[in-house]
Motif scaffolding. Structure first.
Motif, short mmCIF file in Angstrom:
data_model
loop_
_atom_site.label_atom_id
_atom_site.label_comp_id
_atom_site.label_asym_id
_atom_site.label_seq_id
_atom_site.Cartn_x
_atom_site.Cartn_y
_atom_site.Cartn_z
N VAL A 167 0.85 -1.19 0.00
CA VAL A 167 0.00 0.00 0.00
C VAL A 167 0.88 1.23 0.00
O VAL A 167 1.90 1.28 0.70
CB VAL A 167 -0.93 0.06 1.24
N LYS A 168 0.51 2.23 -0.77
CA LYS A 168 1.20 3.51 -0.72
C LYS A 168 0.17 4.62 -0.71
O LYS A 168 -0.83 4.54 -1.43
CB LYS A 168 2.16 3.67 -1.91
N THR A 169 0.42 5.64 0.10
CA THR A 169 -0.51 6.76 0.17
C THR A 169 0.14 8.04 -0.31
O THR A 169 1.36 8.21 -0.19
CB THR A 169 -1.04 6.97 1.61
N TYR A 170 -0.68 8.93 -0.83
CA TYR A 170 -0.23 10.23 -1.33
C TYR A 170 -1.16 11.30 -0.76
O TYR A 170 -2.38 11.15 -0.80
CB TYR A 170 -0.29 10.28 -2.86
N GLY A 171 -0.57 12.39 -0.28
CA GLY A 171 -1.37 13.51 0.19
C GLY A 171 -1.54 13.52 1.70
O GLY A 171 -0.87 12.80 2.43
N ARG A 172 -2.49 14.34 2.15
CA ARG A 172 -2.71 14.56 3.58
C ARG A 172 -3.89 13.74 4.07
O ARG A 172 -4.97 13.78 3.47
CB ARG A 172 -2.96 16.04 3.84
N PRO A 173 -3.72 12.98 5.14
CA PRO A 173 -4.80 12.15 5.66
C PRO A 173 -6.08 12.93 5.97
O PRO A 173 -7.16 12.34 6.00
CB PRO A 173 -4.20 11.54 6.93
N LYS A 174 -5.98 14.23 6.21
CA LYS A 174 -7.18 15.01 6.52
C LYS A 174 -8.01 15.32 5.27
O LYS A 174 -9.16 15.76 5.37
CB LYS A 174 -6.81 16.30 7.23
N ASP A 175 -7.43 15.11 4.06
CA ASP A 175 -8.16 15.37 2.83
C ASP A 175 -9.09 14.21 2.49
O ASP A 175 -9.00 13.12 3.08
CB ASP A 175 -7.18 15.61 1.68
N LYS A 176 -9.98 14.44 1.54
CA LYS A 176 -10.96 13.42 1.17
C LYS A 176 -10.24 12.18 0.63
O LYS A 176 -9.44 12.27 -0.31
CB LYS A 176 -11.93 13.95 0.12
N PRO A 177 -10.51 10.99 1.20
CA PRO A 177 -9.79 9.79 0.77
C PRO A 177 -10.33 9.21 -0.54
O PRO A 177 -11.54 9.16 -0.78
CB PRO A 177 -10.01 8.81 1.93
N VAL A 178 -9.40 8.77 -1.39
CA VAL A 178 -9.72 8.09 -2.64
C VAL A 178 -8.93 6.79 -2.66
O VAL A 178 -7.70 6.81 -2.57
CB VAL A 178 -9.35 8.95 -3.87
N ILE A 179 -9.62 5.67 -2.78
CA ILE A 179 -8.96 4.36 -2.88
C ILE A 179 -8.96 3.94 -4.34
O ILE A 179 -10.03 3.82 -4.95
CB ILE A 179 -9.66 3.30 -2.02
N PHE A 180 -7.78 3.73 -4.90
CA PHE A 180 -7.68 3.30 -6.29
C PHE A 180 -7.72 1.78 -6.37
O PHE A 180 -6.93 1.09 -5.73
CB PHE A 180 -6.38 3.81 -6.92
N LEU A 181 -8.65 1.27 -7.17
CA LEU A 181 -8.81 -0.17 -7.38
C LEU A 181 -8.36 -0.50 -8.80
O LEU A 181 -8.99 -0.12 -9.78
CB LEU A 181 -10.28 -0.58 -7.18
N HIS A 182 -7.24 -1.21 -8.90
CA HIS A 182 -6.62 -1.41 -10.21
C HIS A 182 -7.32 -2.49 -11.04
O HIS A 182 -8.17 -3.23 -10.56
CB HIS A 182 -5.13 -1.73 -10.05
N GLY A 183 -6.91 -2.56 -12.30
CA GLY A 183 -7.52 -3.50 -13.24
C GLY A 183 -6.96 -4.91 -13.12
O GLY A 183 -6.20 -5.24 -12.23
N GLY A 184 -7.36 -5.74 -14.07
CA GLY A 184 -6.93 -7.13 -14.08
C GLY A 184 -8.11 -8.03 -14.45
O GLY A 184 -8.90 -7.66 -15.32
N PRO A 185 -8.25 -9.17 -13.75
CA PRO A 185 -7.42 -9.68 -12.66
C PRO A 185 -5.99 -9.99 -13.13
O PRO A 185 -5.78 -10.34 -14.28
CB PRO A 185 -8.13 -10.96 -12.23
N GLY A 186 -5.06 -9.84 -12.20
CA GLY A 186 -3.69 -10.19 -12.47
C GLY A 186 -2.76 -9.02 -12.70
O GLY A 186 -1.56 -9.21 -12.89
N TYR A 187 -3.30 -7.80 -12.66
CA TYR A 187 -2.45 -6.65 -12.92
C TYR A 187 -2.06 -6.02 -11.58
O TYR A 187 -2.05 -6.68 -10.54
CB TYR A 187 -3.17 -5.67 -13.85
N ASN A 188 -1.76 -4.72 -11.57
CA ASN A 188 -1.32 -4.03 -10.36
C ASN A 188 -1.58 -2.53 -10.54
O ASN A 188 -2.06 -2.10 -11.58
CB ASN A 188 0.16 -4.31 -10.08
N ALA A 189 -1.24 -1.77 -9.51
CA ALA A 189 -1.53 -0.32 -9.51
C ALA A 189 -0.33 0.52 -9.93
O ALA A 189 -0.37 1.75 -9.81
CB ALA A 189 -2.00 0.11 -8.12
#
Length: 308
Positions: A23-45
């Motif tokens: 897992v890697k995060t970018y930005g400030r935890p107080k900002d609105k969270p966005v979880i990126f769900l990658h493609g695949g199956p079998g790929y990565n982010a």
């Protein structure tokens, strides 16, 4: 402004079901969270992480990027490759980062997981953004075969026309049908635009230097598609009824598709538009399957407009 671009770039590894996910995060935890769900199956982010995650965080979002269990940088020999397992790991992200609500940004197959998670945990979803999301698998395969057949007919390519005829005789629910069909899509450039914008050219040129993209960018985890096909029959999924149900329950759903993404016909995009509404979808010219990189400025502006 400088603070936005330099704020808290945090690498995290968290435990879920006694296994470690990348897992890697970018930005400030107080900002609105966005979880990126990658493609695949079998790929990565990796590609989204290298091209777009930091820039999205710069727009005032707390972006969480991760590789699914058993895929990419989250190796797990015990991964089951089921929706229950995948959704439990998303729930683990909510707990790790103490999120009450989050935006689920689902790219390609990740769109399926976004809708499935929202169906179980609607109160925890601030909004869903579908980016070139695979919502009707069988319709996508038919679209691809029609397009590559047209290409081969124009080229008078009798050998590949025979291959397409053989694919059309396969079990359409089978993984072989899926793999061969998408293989022809890749061979014929259906994933990307014919002409890249200057912005996209610069982005793709930059990623060629990225060590993670070099290592993982074209890497596929072979057991993931096998597992999801066996356990979830993902090659026959039609998520449009579930999308309708979520919209009826007032879950906010937005969508961004590339006009030159050869996996989807105008008819497919129109079906999504009819469900979520014209003001909640952007159909971007000059963009293929990686719409977040092909037309990045428009992509980021859409998210800022819809989600802020």
């Amino acid at each position: 402004m400088k603070q936005l671009f330099t704020a808290l770039f945090c690498l995290a590894l968290f435990q879920a079901h006694a296994q470690t996910l990348y897992v890697k995060t970018y930005g400030r935890p107080k900002d609105k969270p966005v979880i990126f769900l990658h493609g695949g199956p079998g790929y990565n982010a990796v590609f989204f992480e290298a091209t777009t995650a930091a820039r999205l965080a710069g727009k005032g979002f707390f972006v969480i990027v991760y590789d699914r269990r058993g895929e990419g940088r989250s190796p797990d020999s015990t991964a089951k490759f089921t929706f229950d397992e995948a959704l439990a790991d998303i729930e683990g992200l909510y707990k790790t980062y103490q999120l009450k609500k989050a935006v689920l940004l689902g790219h390609s197959f990740g769109g399926v997981l976004a809708l499935r998670y929202a169906a179980k945990h609607a109160a925890s979803v601030d909004a869903i953004v579908l980016a070139d999301a695979l919502l009707s698998a069988q319709e996508t395969y038919r679209t691809v075969l029609a397009k590559v057949k047209d290409i081969y007919e124009q080229k008078k390519d009798s050998m590949n026309l025979r291959y397409v005829a053989m694919i059309e005789q396969m079990d359409t629910a089978g993984l072989a049908y899926n793999s061969y069909t998408l293989g022809h899509a890749m061979m014929n450039g259906l994933y990307g635009p014919v002409h890249f914008s200057e912005e996209a050219k610069a982005i793709y040129q930059e990623t060629k230097k990225d060590s993670l993209v070099k290592k993982y960018g074209s890497q596929m985890t072979r057991w993931a598609p096998i597992g999801y096909a066996e356990h979830e029959h993902y090659t026959t999924l039609n998520m449009l009824p579930e999308l309708k149900n979520l919209v009826a329950k007032k879950v906010k759903v937005y969508a961004i598709y590339g006009k030159e993404d050869g996996l989807f016909s105008e008819k497919q995009v129109a079906a999504v538009t009819e469900i979520i509404g014209q003001d909640r979808i952007d159909y971007l010219a000059g963009a293929g399957h990686n719409v977040f990189a092909d037309q990045q400025t428009s992509f980021l502006n859409d998210l800022q407009k819809w989600l802020k």
